[in-house]
Design a protein around this motif. Structure first.
Motif, PDB file in Angstrom:
ATOM      1  N   ARG A 133       8.757   2.712  -8.611  1.00 22.70           N
ATOM      2  CA  ARG A 133       9.202   3.267  -9.888  1.00 22.70           C
ATOM      3  C   ARG A 133      10.515   3.998  -9.653  1.00 22.70           C
ATOM      4  NH1 ARG A 133       7.130   8.913 -11.000  1.00 22.70           N
ATOM      5  NH2 ARG A 133       6.475   9.639  -8.969  1.00 22.70           N
ATOM      6  N   PHE A 134      11.247   4.165 -10.739  1.00 23.19           N
ATOM      7  CA  PHE A 134      12.558   4.800 -10.648  1.00 23.19           C
ATOM      8  C   PHE A 134      12.630   5.940 -11.637  1.00 23.19           C
ATOM      9  CE2 PHE A 134      12.971   0.644  -8.872  1.00 23.19           C
ATOM     10  CZ  PHE A 134      13.708   0.891  -7.724  1.00 23.19           C
ATOM     11  N   GLN A 135      13.256   7.010 -11.211  1.00 23.00           N
ATOM     12  CA  GLN A 135      13.228   8.243 -11.975  1.00 23.00           C
ATOM     13  C   GLN A 135      14.633   8.844 -12.028  1.00 23.00           C
ATOM     14  OE1 GLN A 135       9.759  10.483 -10.806  1.00 23.00           O
ATOM     15  NE2 GLN A 135      10.784  12.417 -11.267  1.00 23.00           N
ATOM     16  N   LEU A 136      14.957   9.411 -13.177  1.00 18.33           N
ATOM     17  CA  LEU A 136      16.252  10.071 -13.352  1.00 18.33           C
ATOM     18  C   LEU A 136      16.195  11.465 -12.739  1.00 18.33           C
ATOM     19  CD1 LEU A 136      19.022   9.700 -14.828  1.00 18.33           C
ATOM     20  CD2 LEU A 136      17.973  10.836 -16.794  1.00 18.33           C
ATOM     21  N   GLY A 137      17.189  11.812 -11.958  1.00 17.68           N
ATOM     22  CA  GLY A 137      17.218  13.162 -11.384  1.00 17.68           C
ATOM     23  C   GLY A 137      18.211  13.243 -10.244  1.00 17.68           C
ATOM     24  N   SER A 138      18.375  14.472  -9.756  1.00 21.24           N
ATOM     25  CA  SER A 138      19.360  14.698  -8.693  1.00 21.24           C
ATOM     26  C   SER A 138      18.670  15.107  -7.401  1.00 21.24           C
ATOM     27  CB  SER A 138      20.324  15.811  -9.116  1.00 21.24           C
ATOM     28  OG  SER A 138      21.144  16.176  -8.019  1.00 21.24           O
ATOM     29  N   TYR A 139      19.251  14.666  -6.289  1.00 25.38           N
ATOM     30  CA  TYR A 139      18.706  15.129  -5.003  1.00 25.38           C
ATOM     31  C   TYR A 139      19.071  16.590  -4.746  1.00 25.38           C
ATOM     32  CZ  TYR A 139      23.305  13.207  -3.559  1.00 25.38           C
ATOM     33  OH  TYR A 139      24.630  12.872  -3.468  1.00 25.38           O
ATOM     34  N   ALA A 140      19.888  17.152  -5.627  1.00 24.77           N
ATOM     35  CA  ALA A 140      20.159  18.588  -5.514  1.00 24.77           C
ATOM     36  C   ALA A 140      18.989  19.402  -6.061  1.00 24.77           C
ATOM     37  CB  ALA A 140      21.439  18.933  -6.272  1.00 24.77           C
ATOM     38  N   ASP A 141      18.052  18.719  -6.707  1.00 24.73           N
ATOM     39  CA  ASP A 141      16.898  19.410  -7.305  1.00 24.73           C
ATOM     40  C   ASP A 141      15.742  18.403  -7.379  1.00 24.73           C
ATOM     41  OD1 ASP A 141      15.367  21.257  -8.577  1.00 24.73           O
ATOM     42  OD2 ASP A 141      16.305  21.011 -10.547  1.00 24.73           O
ATOM     43  N   ILE A 142      15.176  18.082  -6.223  1.00 24.11           N
ATOM     44  CA  ILE A 142      14.156  17.018  -6.164  1.00 24.11           C
ATOM     45  C   ILE A 142      12.870  17.523  -6.827  1.00 24.11           C
ATOM     46  CG2 ILE A 142      12.784  15.528  -4.638  1.00 24.11           C
ATOM     47  CD1 ILE A 142      15.059  15.748  -2.568  1.00 24.11           C
ATOM     48  N   PRO A 143      12.374  16.803  -7.835  1.00 25.96           N
ATOM     49  CA  PRO A 143      11.154  17.274  -8.528  1.00 25.96           C
ATOM     50  C   PRO A 143       9.995  17.436  -7.542  1.00 25.96           C
ATOM     51  CG  PRO A 143      12.155  15.413  -9.685  1.00 25.96           C
ATOM     52  CD  PRO A 143      12.888  15.546  -8.389  1.00 25.96           C
ATOM     53  N   THR A 144       9.224  18.500  -7.743  1.00 30.61           N
ATOM     54  CA  THR A 144       8.160  18.804  -6.766  1.00 30.61           C
ATOM     55  C   THR A 144       7.071  17.726  -6.734  1.00 30.61           C
ATOM     56  OG1 THR A 144       7.194  20.246  -8.426  1.00 30.61           O
ATOM     57  CG2 THR A 144       8.445  21.312  -6.675  1.00 30.61           C
ATOM     58  N   ASP A 145       6.918  16.972  -7.844  1.00 29.31           N
ATOM     59  CA  ASP A 145       5.879  15.922  -7.791  1.00 29.31           C
ATOM     60  C   ASP A 145       6.287  14.783  -6.853  1.00 29.31           C
ATOM     61  OD1 ASP A 145       7.800  15.465  -9.941  1.00 29.31           O
ATOM     62  OD2 ASP A 145       6.641  13.657 -10.390  1.00 29.31           O
ATOM     63  N   ASP A 166       0.819  -1.228   0.000  1.00 29.04           N
ATOM     64  CA  ASP A 166       0.000   0.000   0.000  1.00 29.04           C
ATOM     65  C   ASP A 166       0.846   1.269   0.000  1.00 29.04           C
ATOM     66  OD1 ASP A 166      -2.223  -1.598   0.065  1.00 29.04           O
ATOM     67  OD2 ASP A 166      -2.223  -1.679   2.270  1.00 29.04           O
ATOM     68  N   VAL A 167       2.147   1.095  -0.062  1.00 29.40           N
ATOM     69  CA  VAL A 167       3.050   2.252  -0.050  1.00 29.40           C
ATOM     70  C   VAL A 167       3.577   2.461  -1.457  1.00 29.40           C
ATOM     71  CG1 VAL A 167       5.162   3.216   0.952  1.00 29.40           C
ATOM     72  CG2 VAL A 167       3.713   1.689   2.330  1.00 29.40           C
ATOM     73  N   GLN A 168       3.613   3.723  -1.896  1.00 33.59           N
ATOM     74  CA  GLN A 168       4.169   4.043  -3.215  1.00 33.59           C
ATOM     75  C   GLN A 168       5.642   4.431  -3.051  1.00 33.59           C
ATOM     76  OE1 GLN A 168       2.818   3.810  -6.378  1.00 33.59           O
ATOM     77  NE2 GLN A 168       4.957   4.248  -6.938  1.00 33.59           N
ATOM     78  N   PHE A 169       6.524   3.687  -3.709  1.00 30.49           N
ATOM     79  CA  PHE A 169       7.971   3.940  -3.606  1.00 30.49           C
ATOM     80  C   PHE A 169       8.484   4.595  -4.883  1.00 30.49           C
ATOM     81  CE2 PHE A 169       7.217   0.533  -0.650  1.00 30.49           C
ATOM     82  CZ  PHE A 169       8.114   0.752   0.372  1.00 30.49           C
ATOM     83  N   THR A 170       9.345   5.602  -4.714  1.00 31.05           N
ATOM     84  CA  THR A 170      10.034   6.179  -5.864  1.00 31.05           C
ATOM     85  C   THR A 170      11.526   6.232  -5.555  1.00 31.05           C
ATOM     86  OG1 THR A 170       8.127   7.577  -6.294  1.00 31.05           O
ATOM     87  CG2 THR A 170      10.140   8.127  -7.467  1.00 31.05           C
ATOM     88  N   GLY A 171      12.332   5.816  -6.519  1.00 32.03           N
ATOM     89  CA  GLY A 171      13.780   5.936  -6.399  1.00 32.03           C
ATOM     90  C   GLY A 171      14.260   6.994  -7.373  1.00 32.03           C
ATOM     91  N   LEU A 172      15.142   7.864  -6.902  1.00 32.18           N
ATOM     92  CA  LEU A 172      15.664   8.953  -7.736  1.00 32.18           C
ATOM     93  C   LEU A 172      17.175   8.764  -7.853  1.00 32.18           C
ATOM     94  CD1 LEU A 172      14.766  11.771  -8.988  1.00 32.18           C
ATOM     95  CD2 LEU A 172      15.622  12.779  -6.856  1.00 32.18           C
TER      96      LEU A 172
END
Ligand SMILES: C[S@@+](CC[C@H](N)C(=O)[O-])C[C@H]1O[C@@H](n2cnc3c(N)ncnc32)[C@H](O)[C@@H]1O
Length: 320
Positions: free
Chosen positions: A140-152, A113-119
């Protein structure tokens, strides 16, 4: 320090440094200090992480509380994150620097029941994690940096980071990003290597071992201190709940990699690889060889001399 059930060092530290110097050149390696080699390091190291390092997809150190190496140690960090997920009854979890997805892929099936995202910053890591998570509807896994975490991705009840914030060049900025991504009452957990506050009082060859480990794992700015991380989290408005030094638990796993690396340095057959394999991939053998000395000191037994690095966990909360 844990003594009894760990195997001895494969060689004394001066001998290890001699091997590294002969094969790679100590000064040559250390010229990368302060340089940004993150992308070539992870691009070249992919086969090493996939085939040599450890469990499938795992890119972090094992923590074995009983001092005996076993692959179960790669799940220690995951079990702690799972505790926090349960404690706050999380609905959304964000993993920063998720690599090839080992942690999130282990957590998702137990928390349907938990939604996980990996950045993660590296496309080949994100692709590999995505493939291995095909069967998991809640990961799900997403491309990006923790220096600029997408607001979604904001509003996460648990944010965690295993051996990745060592690469943060601006701790305050990253801590603000983390705080912004957390829901009120949410938890933040980070595992990493840290320079000890008395790093510069460690014997010079132990400091050299630590610097070699840092550079050969692309942490070319040096590990942060735990105090600096805590201060940055506090300035970002988070409340630090606890900090634990888990260095003892990391020894068995580090010594396991140390012995495998020692075989590399001693065998002329492996040394031929120098002419075939890319340099950042090969240099992982340096990290493997010198890892235990930075955490345990220069032996022959753990704690005989001062160490330079701790392996620690930090936990923080975002106030309501
Ligand atoms: C040592 S690996 C750890 C991977 C994973 N956390 C694990 O436990 O297996 C470090 C990861 O941090 C990622 N990384 C480094 N800097 C990053 C950044 N600014 N944003 C997101 N990921 C980053 C790297 O691409 C790599 O996948």
């Amino acid at each position: 320090m844990v003594h009894a059930r760990t195997t001895p060092f494969a060689m004394p530290l001066p001998k290890a440094l001699e091997h590294v110097d002969r094969f790679f050149g100590l000064d040559t390696i250390l010229t990368d200090e302060g340089c940004d080699i993150l992308r070539p390091y992870y691009q070249q190291s992919e086969p090493g992480y996939k085939r040599v390092h450890s469990e499938k997809g795992c890119m972090h150190m094992a923590l074995n509380p009983d001092g005996v190496y076993s692959a179960d140690g790669y799940f220690t960090q995951i079990r702690t994150v799972a505790d926090h997920i349960r404690q706050v009854q999380a609905k959304r979890v964000l993993e920063l620097g998720s690599g090839m997805g080992f942690n999130t892929i282990a957590l998702a099936p137990d928390h349907p029941d938990v939604q996980f995202t990996g950045l993660d910053l590296m496309a080949h890591h994100v692709n590999s994690a995505g493939k291995d998570a095909r069967h998991l509807p809640n990961a799900r896994f997403q491309l990006g940096s923790y220096a600029d975490i997408p607001t979604d991705l904001h509003g996460a009840d648990v944010v965690f980071a295993v051996e990745t914030l060592c690469y943060a060049t601006d701790l305050d900025a990253v801590a603000r990003q983390i705080a912004a991504a957390m829901a009120p009452g949410g938890r933040f957990i980070m595992y990493d290597g840290f320079r000890r506050a008395d790093f510069h009082q460690a014997p010079p060859d132990v400091q050299t071992a630590a610097r070699l480990f840092e550079v050969t794992t692309a942490v070319t700015g040096g590990f942060h201190s735990v105090e600096a991380c805590e201060a940055a989290l506090a300035r970002a408005g988070l409340v630090v709940l606890r900090r634990d030094d888990l260095s003892d638990q990391s020894i068995a796993g580090l010594r396991y990699l140390h012995h495998r690396s020692a075989r590399f340095f001693r065998s002329w057959k492996y040394r031929l690889l120098k002419h075939v394999l890319p340099v950042y991939l090969l240099r992982n053998a340096v990290a493997g060889l010198v890892g235990p000395y930075m955490i345990e000191g220069a032996g022959p037994n753990s704690g005989d001399t001062q160490a330079a690095i701790t392996y620690s966990v930090l936990m923080a909360e975002k106030p309501h």
